[in-house]
Design an enzyme around this catalytic site. Structure first.
Site, short mmCIF file in Angstrom:
data_model
loop_
_atom_site.label_atom_id
_atom_site.label_comp_id
_atom_site.label_asym_id
_atom_site.label_seq_id
_atom_site.Cartn_x
_atom_site.Cartn_y
_atom_site.Cartn_z
N ASN A 1 0.90 -1.17 0.00
CA ASN A 1 0.00 0.00 0.00
C ASN A 1 0.93 1.22 0.00
O ASN A 1 1.71 1.40 0.93
CB ASN A 1 -0.85 -0.04 1.27
N ASN B 1 -6.26 10.81 0.33
CA ASN B 1 -6.21 9.83 -0.76
C ASN B 1 -5.53 10.42 -1.99
O ASN B 1 -5.42 11.65 -2.12
CB ASN B 1 -7.64 9.40 -1.13
N CYS C 1 -6.75 4.85 7.96
CA CYS C 1 -5.85 4.14 7.05
C CYS C 1 -4.91 3.27 7.89
O CYS C 1 -3.96 3.77 8.50
CB CYS C 1 -5.05 5.12 6.20
N GLY C 2 -5.19 1.98 7.93
CA GLY C 2 -4.43 1.08 8.79
C GLY C 2 -2.98 0.92 8.35
O GLY C 2 -2.06 0.96 9.18
N CYS D 1 -5.09 -3.08 1.90
CA CYS D 1 -5.88 -2.03 2.57
C CYS D 1 -6.16 -2.52 3.98
O CYS D 1 -6.92 -3.48 4.18
CB CYS D 1 -7.17 -1.74 1.81
N GLY D 2 -5.55 -1.87 4.95
CA GLY D 2 -5.64 -2.33 6.33
C GLY D 2 -7.04 -2.26 6.90
O GLY D 2 -7.51 -3.21 7.54
#
Ligand SMILES: N[C@@H](CCC[C@H](N)C(=O)O)C(=O)O
Length: 283
Positions: free
Chosen positions: A6, A58, A67-68, A215-216
């Site tokens: 990511n 973003n 956002c992990g 995506c976390g």
């Protein structure tokens, strides 16, 4: 940096006013060398007891609440900078805790999921968000249908499939579903295959960023949605294109995400224009 692929740009805004602008994000993402998924802007703390306020942007210039993978990158950057391993942050979605473990993996407490339709949010009332009416493809033979939806600070939809997640053209369906009228704030769209009660394979089309390697928050939502639909237990390995994430939905309702974060290169950025230069390249 990257969190399992990511692509994350961590921007240090401490000690200065202003923000990373939407125009800067769009300009940075337009250059082939700096295509990214999210910018994590580290600002001076606003709240006592926190080390920083984190703003998440973003690649299309819109703001995200959570956002992990990006949080893991921030923890790793601050661990290197400060020589300690635990941090408390403030984000628009609330207070988050992050820690670099002795094995180098990073754990972030992503807070509590929300399930009411108005919290996700959805445009219309659904009493049960474990399975909502939404489908794509022919009406009598939908390709994807009946997702579980949840908020992990940001809106998440998990579509369950029985076969290989790579059989689905997520690049085609992703934009349609992200922007479907049922999601007034758009949504992150995932396809999930449960291969064991503690193992999920996941692909995600990210709101505001598109197809990602990881995506976390989508991985957190997959486990939470898996557990509440009795497809999985409350802890699972989620295999995303970039590698493995370890998720636990603890008994105190917090969702904890563990995985790798990696520094790639550093540079200097003008947060207003997006003009940047790498530090390791001679001018
Ligand atoms: N990469 C993320 C999620 C980023 C935010 C998302 N695109 C949104 O707009 O909600 C993660 O690792 O969680």
């Amino acid at each position: 940096m990257n969190g399992l692929g990511n692509q994350i740009i961590v921007v240090d805004m401490r000690g200065r006013t202003g923000r990373v602008t939407s125009a800067a994000a769009i300009a940075i993402n337009a250059a082939p060398g700096t295509k990214f998924d999210q910018i994590m802007a580290i600002h001076d703390p606003k709240m006592a007891g926190t080390v920083a306020y984190i703003e998440i942007i973003n690649s299309d210039g819109t703001l995200a609440q959570a956002c992990g993978n990006g949080m893991r990158c921030v923890v790793q950057a601050l661990t290197v900078e400060q020589g300690r391993q635990s941090f408390t942050f403030e984000t628009v979605a609330g207070i988050l805790f992050g820690q670099e473990r002795d094995d180098g993996l990073i754990t972030v407490d992503m807070g509590m999921p929300k399930f009411p339709w108005y919290d996700i949010p959805l445009a219309e009332e659904f009493a049960d968000t474990r399975k909502i009416e939404l489908q794509i493809g022919p009406i009598d033979a939908p390709l994807l249908h009946s997702p579980s939806v949840a908020s992990m600070g940001n809106p998440q939809a998990t579509f369950w499939v029985h076969d290989d997640v790579w059989n689905y053209a997520l690049d085609r369906f992703g934009p349609m579903l992200e922007n479907h009228p049922i999601f007034p704030e758009r949504a992150n769209i995932s396809i999930a295959q449960v291969v064991a009660p503690d193992k999920i394979i996941l692909r995600t089309w990210e709101r505001g960023a598109g197809l990602t390697e990881a995506c976390g928050t989508a991985a957190c939502a997959a486990v939470v949605n898996g557990a509440r639909t009795r497809r999985t237990g409350r802890a699972a390995t989620v295999t995303v294109p970039g590698g493995d994430l370890y998720i636990e939905w603890r008994d105190d309702d917090h969702v904890v995400l563990t995985g790798a974060a990696e520094r790639e290169w550093t540079g200097t950025l003008d947060p207003v224009s997006g003009i940047w230069a790498r530090n390791d390249v001679a001018a």
